[in-house]
Write a protein that holds these residues in place. Structure first.
Motif, PDB file in Angstrom:
ATOM      1  N   VAL A  17       3.738  54.788  70.998  1.00  0.00           N
ATOM      2  CA  VAL A  17       4.905  54.392  70.212  1.00  0.00           C
ATOM      3  C   VAL A  17       4.707  54.889  68.780  1.00  0.00           C
ATOM      4  N   ARG A  18       5.733  54.793  67.930  1.00  0.00           N
ATOM      5  CA  ARG A  18       5.604  55.307  66.562  1.00  0.00           C
ATOM      6  C   ARG A  18       6.082  54.281  65.548  1.00  0.00           C
ATOM      7  N   LYS A  19       5.459  54.351  64.343  1.00  0.00           N
ATOM      8  CA  LYS A  19       5.840  53.422  63.270  1.00  0.00           C
ATOM      9  C   LYS A  19       6.852  54.114  62.363  1.00  0.00           C
ATOM     10  N   ASP A  60       6.460  47.124  57.803  1.00  0.00           N
ATOM     11  CA  ASP A  60       5.312  46.520  58.492  1.00  0.00           C
ATOM     12  C   ASP A  60       5.683  45.979  59.873  1.00  0.00           C
ATOM     13  N   GLU A  61       6.972  45.913  60.171  1.00  0.00           N
ATOM     14  CA  GLU A  61       7.409  45.290  61.439  1.00  0.00           C
ATOM     15  C   GLU A  61       7.962  46.285  62.463  1.00  0.00           C
ATOM     16  N   ARG A 116      11.795  45.315  65.805  1.00  0.00           N
ATOM     17  CA  ARG A 116      10.989  44.741  64.731  1.00  0.00           C
ATOM     18  C   ARG A 116      10.157  43.624  65.339  1.00  0.00           C
ATOM     19  N   ILE A 117       8.904  43.548  64.916  1.00  0.00           N
ATOM     20  CA  ILE A 117       8.031  42.498  65.449  1.00  0.00           C
ATOM     21  C   ILE A 117       7.651  41.557  64.314  1.00  0.00           C
ATOM     22  N   SER A 128       0.563  41.274  65.272  1.00  0.00           N
ATOM     23  CA  SER A 128       1.268  42.116  64.307  1.00  0.00           C
ATOM     24  C   SER A 128       1.749  43.398  64.971  1.00  0.00           C
ATOM     25  N   ARG A 129       2.653  44.089  64.279  1.00  0.00           N
ATOM     26  CA  ARG A 129       3.126  45.394  64.765  1.00  0.00           C
ATOM     27  C   ARG A 129       1.949  46.338  64.975  1.00  0.00           C
ATOM     28  N   ASN A 130       0.980  46.339  64.026  1.00  0.00           N
ATOM     29  CA  ASN A 130      -0.156  47.258  64.161  1.00  0.00           C
ATOM     30  C   ASN A 130      -1.006  46.936  65.387  1.00  0.00           C
ATOM     31  N   GLU A 131      -1.147  45.637  65.664  1.00  0.00           N
ATOM     32  CA  GLU A 131      -1.930  45.257  66.856  1.00  0.00           C
ATOM     33  C   GLU A 131      -1.209  45.719  68.130  1.00  0.00           C
TER      34      GLU A 131
END
Ligand code: T4K
Length: 379
Positions: A316-318, A349-350, A292-293, A301-304
């Motif tokens: 990587v995968r969400k 989101d993390e 988790r970020i 952010s996780r998306n960045e």
């Protein structure tokens, strides 16, 4: 400096036994001229996996989703079922395919599994069962869930798609609840290309489950119930038997990679690992490695992070974003409202699943961790 890999690094790669071993097995099938419908390979695999998973009874399937649909049918589940939004689409879809209403319950921020302390408040007169997921192979709070189920007379089904080999107090995870489903999809630690299984303590369930997965056919002149075609074929079973032989080594390699990830990532602010605080996990499944970020502490952010890693050829995968409760088919449900699911929404989101499979060299894992550290430093 960020390192870009020459070839793509994926979140996982299938465990492939030596081709000549598989070919030899296929020859057995060719010789027997028996391709499906409870053949010799199927019978062998069913016996081996029952033993490997340390469970009383098991039934093989052509995939995990059909297996889970049959699990609901076999227990005659109806009305409402309490489940988690933090899962693969198959989990709530299986309920919908059974004409059951999924009721989403929030998750625990450490284990990422359904929060057992929040289940009771979701129970109504329509509730018949709890469908919990051992997310990333980490066990749910099985003891608390069983206590609630016993008190309210509910069935418990576990989506154990990720939990092949997980044990609590040396007890196979498939021994908890009424039925557990394992997925044997190509991306799973143990696989049969596509495939799955139901595991259960009550051996009396086996005839009904086996009928349900074979159109309800009892014999040439009797069809007992409206079953489905959920049968695993001989090719799938043969691949499974070959994969079983490679499992011990694969688990060992993944254990080492997990340690390398922990060792390098634990020093980076804002990165968190999943934990199961009150359960004695004596064996892990080593299915996924997820972090988790926390954007504020990490600086991005996780998306960045996801986007930057992609530019380095690291895919990587969400898992699991978006939440099932945000799908158009479920978002109108009252339980899908964000106010009901604050933790699940935060975690979605993390979360980030990092590359994790035995063939991945330790040096590549170190480089992936190094890249994550650089992303943090470049704020
Ligand atoms: N419940 C839960 C909690 C689940 O996670 C799943 C399945 C189910 C139920 C349903 O069980 P099954 O009916 O599938 O038995 C993948 C898998 O397809 C899916 O089985 C799995 N969960 C899910 C978590 O992951 P995707 O959409 O991420 O797959 P895909 O094709 O993007 O593959 C991921 C990566 O794996 C690729 O980027 C590269 C690698 N890969 C994949 C395949 C198929 C390979 O290297 N080779 C391959 O053959 O869903």
């Amino acid at each position: 400096m960020l390192k870009k890999f020459d070839n793509p690094i994926y979140v996982t790669r299938p465990l492939l036994p030596p081709l000549e071993v598989v070919t030899k097995k296929l020859q057995e099938i060719w010789d027997a001229k028996w391709l499906t419908n409870n053949g010799a390979q199927h019978q062998l695999l069913e016996a081996y996996i029952t033993q490997y998973l340390n469970i009383p009874a098991l039934s093989l399937f052509n995939n995990g989703t059909i297996a889970l649909i049959v699990a609901c049918q076999s227990l005659r589940i109806s009305g409402e079922v309490i489940t988690t939004p933090f899962t693969f689409p198959a989990t709530p879809h299986v309920l919908t395919w059974n004409n059951i209403k999924p009721i989403f319950c929030d998750i625990d921020p450490h284990s990422l599994n359904i929060d057992a302390n929040k289940i009771e408040a979701m129970i109504t007169p329509e509730t018949t069962a709890i469908l919990a997921v051992h997310v990333f192979g980490n066990p749910c709070d099985v003891f608390k869930i069983q206590e609630i189920a016993d008190y309210y007379g509910l069935k418990v089904i576990y989506d154990a798609a990720h939990a092949f080999g997980t044990e609590i107090d040396n007890i196979g995870i498939g021994q908890f609840g009424d039925i557990s489903m394992f997925s044997f999809h190509a991306t799973k630690l143990f696989h049969t290309v596509e495939g799955g299984a139901l595991a259960f303590k009550d051996t009396n369930l086996k005839p009904r489950i086996d009928l349900l997965k074979n159109f309800g056919i009892k014999n040439e002149e009797m069809v007992m119930m409206p079953g489905i075609n959920g049968k695993m074929n001989e090719m799938q079973a043969a691949v499974g038997l070959c994969v079983l032989d490679c499992l011990a080594e694969e688990r060992q390699k993944r254990k080492q990679l997990l340690e390398v990830y922990h060792q390098h990532l634990k020093k980076i602010p804002g990165i968190y690992f999943t934990q199961v605080p009150d359960i004695n996990v004596t064996q892990q499944s080593y299915q996924y490695f997820c972090i988790r970020i926390n954007a504020q502490e990490f600086g991005k952010s996780r998306n960045e992070v996801y986007d930057i890693l992609k530019t380095c050829n690291i895919f990587v995968r969400k898992y699991f974003y978006p939440l099932c409760s945000d799908y158009p088919c479920y978002k109108q449900l009252p339980s899908a409202h964000k106010d009901n699911l604050p933790i699940a929404n935060q975690i979605a989101d993390e979360i980030l699943a990092l590359p994790f499979y035995g063939e991945l060299p330790v040096a590549d894992v170190e480089q992936i961790c190094h890249n994550i550290a650089i992303i943090h430093q470049n704020n």
